[in-house]
Design a protein around this motif. Structure first.
Motif, PDB file in Angstrom:
ATOM      1  N   PHE A  80       3.155  24.873 -11.700  1.00 15.10           N
ATOM      2  CA  PHE A  80       2.534  24.693 -10.394  1.00 15.10           C
ATOM      3  C   PHE A  80       1.118  25.263 -10.369  1.00 15.10           C
ATOM      4  N   ARG A  81       0.919  26.384 -11.055  1.00 14.31           N
ATOM      5  CA  ARG A  81      -0.413  26.993 -11.071  1.00 14.31           C
ATOM      6  C   ARG A  81      -1.424  26.073 -11.737  1.00 14.31           C
ATOM      7  N   CYS A  84      -2.293  22.896  -9.802  1.00 13.99           N
ATOM      8  CA  CYS A  84      -3.269  23.166  -8.742  1.00 13.99           C
ATOM      9  C   CYS A  84      -4.690  23.228  -9.295  1.00 13.99           C
ATOM     10  N   LEU A  94       2.229  21.788  -2.925  1.00 10.78           N
ATOM     11  CA  LEU A  94       1.985  22.195  -4.311  1.00 10.78           C
ATOM     12  C   LEU A  94       1.476  23.633  -4.365  1.00 10.78           C
ATOM     13  N   GLY A  97       4.371  25.850  -3.609  1.00  6.89           N
ATOM     14  CA  GLY A  97       5.232  25.967  -4.789  1.00  6.89           C
ATOM     15  C   GLY A  97       4.674  26.945  -5.801  1.00  6.89           C
ATOM     16  N   GLN A  98       3.363  26.915  -5.991  1.00  4.92           N
ATOM     17  CA  GLN A  98       2.719  27.855  -6.919  1.00  4.92           C
ATOM     18  C   GLN A  98       2.969  29.291  -6.487  1.00  4.92           C
TER      19      GLN A  98
END
Length: 229
Positions: A80-81, A84, A94, A97-98
């Motif tokens: 997720f990171r 992004c 998103l 989620g990160q």
């Protein structure tokens, strides 16, 4: 790497694994502000967080089950990171989620780090490295909490300048250590409540940690005369 067979509370006692994790955490705090002068603050945070993730899995893994869980949570946090980063306009879900997966992963490795320190039979320099790393992890966990607050309640924190990941990390350690500069201010009631709880948790951590380490040291000291006899 730990022998993924059974939990050994003293595995890390004679190694420098805690030191590696501690160094990566210190780098995450120190390097991004310097990188901001080269327009590389955000990418430096992401790279160093990835390093903390890998080392966190390595340090807290003592069984095959822990390895699977750690890799799964770490992979989701990193997925997720980096999504992004590479997506031009990452959506709200998103970004959420990160933050959530980073929060869950940091909680997971902090729990196993604390478990390893508490179950260690004596106090060594490696144990102290791990204890300091645990405190720094608590700051990163707090940063994720404030990020989630801003996502759900925009404007819950007031920043003097533009907000970034390093600003949340900075504010978390300011609250955690009780410094309180006042350049970032919680204005919503829930943000104020979490600020108080995080500040108290920092003091409790240090109090309990010192008590545990001193207790182990005294226990070890009391055994030495009997062993010499």
């Amino acid at each position: 790497m730990p022998a993924l067979l059974k939990y050994n509370p003293d595995h890390h006692r004679e190694t420098q694994e805690y030191l590696y994790l501690l160094i990566s955490l210190v780098m995450l705090i120190l390097i991004p502000p310097i990188a901001s002068y080269f327009q590389a603050q955000e990418i430096s945070v992401d790279i160093l967080f990835s390093l903390v993730t890998v080392l966190g899995i390595y340090v807290t893994t003592d069984t095959a089950a822990q390895l699977k869980i750690g890799i799964s949570l770490g992979a989701l946090a990193l997925l997720f990171r980096w999504l992004c980063i590479f997506l031009p306009q990452p959506g709200w879900f998103l970004v959420l989620g990160q933050v959530i997966f980073a929060f869950v992963f940091l909680i997971y490795i902090s729990f196993h780090l604390a478990k390893s320190i508490i179950n260690s039979r004596n106090t060594t320099i490696s144990t102290i490295y791990g204890a300091i790393a645990g405190f720094l992890l608590l700051g990163l966990i707090s940063a994720q909490i404030f990020m989630m607050l801003e996502l759900f309640i925009p404007g819950s924190l007031v920043f003097n300048e533009g907000k970034s990941a390093i600003d949340y990390i900075y504010f978390s350690y300011v609250i955690l250590t009780g410094i309180g500069f006042g350049d970032i201010v919680p204005v919503e009631a829930v943000a104020k409540s979490f600020s108080v709880l995080i500040g108290i948790s920092g003091q409790i951590y240090l109090t309990v940690l010192i008590a545990i380490l001193i207790g182990k040291f005294l226990s070890e000291s009391n055994k030495l005369p009997h062993e010499s006899d």
